[in-house]
Design an enzyme around this catalytic site. Structure first.
Site, PDB file in Angstrom:
ATOM      1  N   HIS A   8      19.450   3.408  33.675  1.00 28.80           N
ATOM      2  CA  HIS A   8      20.260   4.621  33.622  1.00 28.80           C
ATOM      3  C   HIS A   8      21.541   4.331  32.842  1.00 28.80           C
ATOM      4  CE1 HIS A   8      22.171   8.322  34.906  1.00 28.80           C
ATOM      5  NE2 HIS A   8      23.240   7.616  35.245  1.00 28.80           N
ATOM      6  N   LEU A  30       5.655  18.533   7.595  1.00 29.04           N
ATOM      7  CA  LEU A  30       6.831  18.802   8.427  1.00 29.04           C
ATOM      8  C   LEU A  30       7.925  17.744   8.246  1.00 29.04           C
ATOM      9  CD1 LEU A  30       5.022  20.216  11.563  1.00 29.04           C
ATOM     10  CD2 LEU A  30       6.055  21.445   9.658  1.00 29.04           C
ATOM     11  N   GLY A  48       0.796  -1.231   0.000  1.00 28.71           N
ATOM     12  CA  GLY A  48       0.000   0.000   0.000  1.00 28.71           C
ATOM     13  C   GLY A  48       0.824   1.273   0.000  1.00 28.71           C
ATOM     14  N   GLY A  61      -9.637  -4.133  -7.594  1.00 26.93           N
ATOM     15  CA  GLY A  61     -10.779  -4.923  -7.140  1.00 26.93           C
ATOM     16  C   GLY A  61     -11.956  -4.059  -6.725  1.00 26.93           C
TER      17      GLY A  61
END
Ligand code: NAI
Length: 500
Positions: free
Chosen positions: A447, A188, A41, A116
């Site tokens: 961290h 953007l 797509g 289709g």
């Protein structure tokens, strides 16, 4: 070839192909019709994927120009080879579309090649490139035909000088001046690509702010960042005409407030003012009812006005026009067809703008909550005070968590950060589980990571972030750097010393 199926999916975008795979996993004999030569797509062929390739390449180039030197990496003569950049993009697209083809084969999904449409009850006619028509029957039909670019009345997109996102993904040379109509996602992202590669980019936006639908302070901060990067903005401006004279495009605009007319000259114009449902002329003949937005009307089970015909993705009005929303709907409708309880949580669909930094959000904005009369609290944490962002020189942006004032349940999150698109998944998961800011604050975050800013923003809801001081003077300011700082703080906002 067999012509009888349990399910025929029309369209192989992220909604359609995912739906076909899920149908096949559930034991349904499935076919998927696609009119493009390749599967995947708009998203894979001319949307999300190629744009991310160009965003990545252009960001790398920009790093060589603006960042590497500061890191002690000296590069001289970094040059853009646009045709190589485009070939790299095309290769990525091809690999991914081939990947979908492979998945179809492995899942025994029949790929019907051609355009289709529903020609009669339970029948899909597929017209191939030579005009030959074949009929296939199915107990269930899923329409997943996606969307196409909208244009302004009177403005013709020629994909040469006046382009849609498709044309802007394959310019053969870098435009000197590019005008972008529409300050949304597409506008953007593609402004960033071409501006990084050297174009002088001007974004013309009808509203007085960019990225409508996102939180206002995110929109303001994002505009500031993009302006600093060199993108020009003309907000509150209505485009009244676009004409091409030889190879130059003249854009007429009028300021909505002072009514002043202006002309911009450009070599290219990108029209990115939104997309509309991709419905063939045959839709009215099929008897499928549309809503006011000219999208297919569906109920909670994605059923259209015709029994056993379903619709998902950009062709329906529910949820944002995003690939991952369509994917989730594809899975849900496959499960509904096979008798299960398919479901999509429309309150928790993340959205991401893949610029640098990225912008991501999930859930409600302050504006929506005000309209719904829901009382809320906010916790914010800037990347200025996040150690990983600091060492990576990625201190722009912040995390903003909005929670219910009484229950502390997380209602919405927005992030501007180098890795906001990846970070937002944690928040979507937290919201899916109905988390409170306390839950996030109690979760151990590794961290040093950008994600620690999420934990800190959660702590900030309760005014107890560890690595930052809360701005005591509650004056409302649009400058995020001032929101977090205690008055007379020894830490100065332009050169903060954060504790790690
Ligand atoms: P958008 O809806 O994001 O933005 C369109 C912008 O154009 C809005 O700011 C609107 O106010 C402005 N506008 C409308 N008419 C105008 C006019 N006449 N003059 C000036 N400005 C005008 O639409 P966009 O960027 O075209 O994207 C289309 C769809 O594709 C969106 O729904 C988006 O969700 C999806 N998309 C998502 C991406 C992602 O997830 N990163 C990337 C690209 C597209």
């Amino acid at each position: 070839m067999d012509s009888k199926f349990d399910v025929i999916v029309i369209g192989s975008g992220p909604g359609g192909y995912v739906c076909a795979i899920r149908c096949s996993q559930l034991g349904l004999k499935t076919a998927c019709v696609e009119s493009r030569p390749t599967l995947g797509g708009t998203c894979l062929n001319v949307g999300c994927i190629p744009s991310k390739s160009l965003l990545n390449s252009s960001a790398m180039y920009q790093k060589t120009q603006k960042e590497f030197n500061n890191l002690g990496i000296e590069i001289s003569n970094a040059k853009i080879n646009l045709s190589k950049m485009m070939s790299n993009k095309d290769r990525s697209v091809l690999t991914l579309t081939k990947g979908v083809e492979f998945l179809f084969k492995k899942n025994k999904i029949t790929h019907l090649k051609g355009k289709g449409y529903i020609s009669s009850k339970g029948t899909v006619t597929v017209e191939d490139q030579s005009g030959k028509k074949n009929n296939y029957t199915a107990k269930n039909i899923v329409i997943a035909t996606g969307s196409i670019t909208s244009s302004i009345p009177g403005i013709k997109i020629d994909e040469k000088n006046v382009v849609s996102s498709t044309g802007a993904l394959s310019f053969d040379k870098i435009p000197k001046d590019l005008t972008v109509i529409g300050g949304g996602y597409i506008g953007l992202e593609l402004s960033s690509v071409w501006s990084r590669l050297g174009a002088n980019v001007t974004v013309v936006e009808y509203l007085d702010h960019i990225i409508p639908g996102m939180d206002q302070d995110i929109s303001e901060e994002f505009k500031k960042i993009l302006t600093k990067q060199g993108i020009n903005f003309k907000l509150d401006s209505k485009v009244t005409g676009v004409k091409t004279v030889r190879n130059e495009v003249i854009i007429d605009l009028i300021n909505n407030k002072n009514k002043k007319a202006e002309q911009i000259k450009s070599d290219k114009v990108l029209v990115a003012i939104g997309r509309k449902a991709n419905l063939g002329e045959d839709i009215s003949k099929s008897g499928i009812l549309l809503d006011q937005q000219k999208k297919i009307k569906v109920n909670d089970k994605f059923e259209t006005s015709i029994k056993n015909v379903y619709a998902i993705g950009d062709v329906i009005a529910k949820g944002p026009m995003l690939a991952h929303k369509a994917e989730d709907e594809g899975i849900a409708v496959a499960e509904i067809i096979s008798g299960q309880a398919g479901h999509v949580n429309y309150d928790v669909i993340p959205s991401v703008i893949y610029t640098s930094p990225e912008v991501a959000s999930v859930g409600k904005t302050e504006k929506q909550l005000k309209m719904e009369n829901i009382k809320y609290k906010i916790g914010k944490f800037p990347f200025l005070a996040n150690s990983r962002a600091k060492v990576n020189n990625q201190t722009e942006g912040f995390v903003k968590i909005i929670v219910d004032e009484k229950t502390d349940k997380v209602l919405g999150v927005s992030i501007i950060s180098a890795v906001a698109g990846t970070m937002i998944a944690e928040l979507a998961l937290a919201m899916e589980f109905g988390a409170s800011s306390e839950d996030i604050a109690r979760t151990c975050h590794a961290h040093p990571t950008h994600s620690e800013a999420v934990k800190e923003a959660a702590l900030a809801v309760d005014k107890r972030p560890i690595h930052f001081l809360i701005f005591k003077n509650d004056k409302k300011s649009n400058d995020p750097s001032s929101w977090f700082w205690q008055k007379n703080s020894p830490i100065n906002t332009t050169n903060p010393k954060t504790l790690t």
